[in-house]
Design an enzyme around this catalytic site. Sequence first.
Site, mmCIF file in Angstrom:
data_model
loop_
_atom_site.group_PDB
_atom_site.id
_atom_site.type_symbol
_atom_site.label_atom_id
_atom_site.label_comp_id
_atom_site.label_asym_id
_atom_site.label_seq_id
_atom_site.Cartn_x
_atom_site.Cartn_y
_atom_site.Cartn_z
ATOM 1 C CE LYS A 1 -3.894 -1.868 2.802
ATOM 2 N NZ LYS A 1 -5.212 -1.559 1.661
ATOM 3 N NE ARG B 1 -10.867 -9.876 -2.857
ATOM 4 C CZ ARG B 1 -11.443 -9.010 -4.148
ATOM 5 N NH1 ARG B 1 -11.633 -8.511 -4.838
ATOM 6 N NH2 ARG B 1 -11.327 -7.293 -3.318
HETATM 7 N N1 BES Z 1 -8.118 -3.652 4.155
HETATM 8 C C1 BES Z 1 -8.593 -3.293 2.605
HETATM 9 C C2 BES Z 1 -9.776 -2.826 2.305
HETATM 10 C C3 BES Z 1 -9.875 -1.394 2.839
HETATM 11 C C4 BES Z 1 -9.911 -0.111 2.055
HETATM 12 C C5 BES Z 1 -9.992 -1.626 4.290
HETATM 13 C C6 BES Z 1 -9.771 1.182 3.003
HETATM 14 C C7 BES Z 1 -10.735 -0.016 4.612
HETATM 15 C C8 BES Z 1 -10.181 1.332 3.895
HETATM 16 C C9 BES Z 1 -8.383 -4.388 1.494
HETATM 17 O O1 BES Z 1 -8.024 -5.305 1.699
HETATM 18 C C10 BES Z 1 -7.326 -4.178 0.294
HETATM 19 O O2 BES Z 1 -6.781 -3.091 0.557
HETATM 20 N N2 BES Z 1 -8.608 -3.534 -0.533
HETATM 21 C C11 BES Z 1 -7.894 -3.120 -2.175
HETATM 22 C C12 BES Z 1 -8.608 -4.078 -3.310
HETATM 23 C C13 BES Z 1 -8.166 -4.398 -4.366
HETATM 24 C C14 BES Z 1 -6.502 -4.360 -4.553
HETATM 25 C C15 BES Z 1 -8.398 -4.892 -5.420
HETATM 26 C C16 BES Z 1 -8.971 -2.313 -2.129
HETATM 27 O O3 BES Z 1 -9.333 -1.719 -1.915
HETATM 28 O O4 BES Z 1 -7.868 -1.166 -2.459
HETATM 29 ZN ZN ZN Z 2 -5.911 -5.615 1.911
#
Ligand code: BES
Ligand code: ZN
Length: 473
Positions: free
Chosen positions: A246, A320
């Site tokens: 991230k 997921r």
């Molecule tokens: N934990 C995150 C989602 C999230 C984002 C929760 C902001 C709370 C606040 C999740 O694991 C994630 O990173 N999802 C990605 C998915 C993408 C790579 C398809 C996302 O939402 O960017």
């Molecule tokens: Zn994530």
Amino acid sequence: MKITLSSKNFKKIKADIEIILLSDIEESKDEKLLETLGFKAVDEACVFLAESQKIYVGFEDETYDSIAIAIATAIKKLQTTKFKNAKLDLSKLPSESLKAIVEGTLLGSYSFKKYKSEKEEKKKQELVIAIADKEKLAEEILNDSTIISKAVNKTRDMVNSAPADFYPQVMADLAKDLAKDASIDCKVHGEKFLDRNHMHSMLSVGRASIHESQLIHMSYKPKDAKKKIVLVGKGLTYDSGGLSLKPADYMVTMKSDKSGGCAVLATLWAIAKLGLPYEVHGIVGAVENMIGGDAYKPDDILYAKNGKTIEVRNTDAEGRLVLADCLCYAQDEIDDIDYIFDYATLTGACVVGVGHYTTGIMGNNDILKRNAVLAALKSGEYATTLDFNRYLKKSIKSEIADISNIANTRYGGAITAGMFLDNFVYEENKDKWIHFDIAGPAYVESAWGYNPFGGSGAGVRMTIQFLKNIDNK
Ligand code: BES
Ligand code: ZN
Ligand code: ZN
């Protein structure tokens, strides 16, 4: 904050402060003074008349939200004073306000001071609520709402804890403590178990972490249970994104990626304390998503517990992968499930789509989804349905495996994540399943309503409300 009910004549109740909720300042004896002070009967408006020892707060409508926000505002004001107690006349409020008053008080007075070096002395303040006569119903509402609020605050405490001292093993130990306190069962399984049980999707996510992944299984089994319900939670104690790292700004707050799992643990505790007549299981995948030489990678193919193969195209879509195996575990371990719900801070897309306040509700059963939304709204949470469709379903196809862990489109990310999970819901349970994406409301970065900064405890109230009436669904 202690809350007691009193059926004494309101004037005879001795208290330092009187709290008055107003929807119209003309209704007040202090109308002129309030007008001079510029007080308006709107949400979060508050004046403290020190001389006459009154706290006035405004409320805009007769909803749970407005009443809860008003009492939370008054209690926060009370907490800035040294007064020991306050009283409130319930008969002056819309009927059915008691739940909102109790929950607004207990949720609004929450604060998280674990990491502050200057320890404030815990104030022992009391709110006396005057009711017409000491009916059983009022006592019951006070009791239930106190348990529910405690569960929300327990969730907040867990979510707010830093990842250095809240990792999967700590989460599992806390689950055991909660289970012990509620006299229910709790089993915890480590990585050997995950390996033996072919849960390689979940196992891969935690591989680069120094902390061993844990599968937590709490169960509450009252005699003559009317239904069997399973709650599954995403318990990412930290989500760095893994090798698909991230960006720095997006990593901050990712201690909150355990919110779904924390909500499940506290909800199980509350359900047992409330003595609901259902067998309820809480299953949480507690995992840390990190980087390192042993990290799982984009391009890896994972084998989930149900035999499906998953192409990893982004290691940040890890929730997921954990839930896939936890859903399979739940369905393999528990027979004749009536309902299976999962809770997860699954996608940023859900926050983009519906905002910071609202949970996205997904699944295959329209009536169940609609009832979940209604229960959420009744409980004081916001939720809306996000519908699956055949075209988005195609976007998570993989050329090389059964399914890809991300979609080939930038749009509809909350729904495609929900549809990914659908692949791990067995045929017989398709209509019994709901996925709650709580990524928006789970963590509060700018205080709203009665939610201070930090974990909000999203999911707890709506689930209890939903289960309380699940017989009729
Ligand atoms: N934990 C995150 C989602 C999230 C984002 C929760 C902001 C709370 C606040 C999740 O694991 C994630 O990173 N999802 C990605 C998915 C993408 C790579 C398809 C996302 O939402 O960017
Ligand atoms: Zn994530
Ligand atoms: Zn995540």
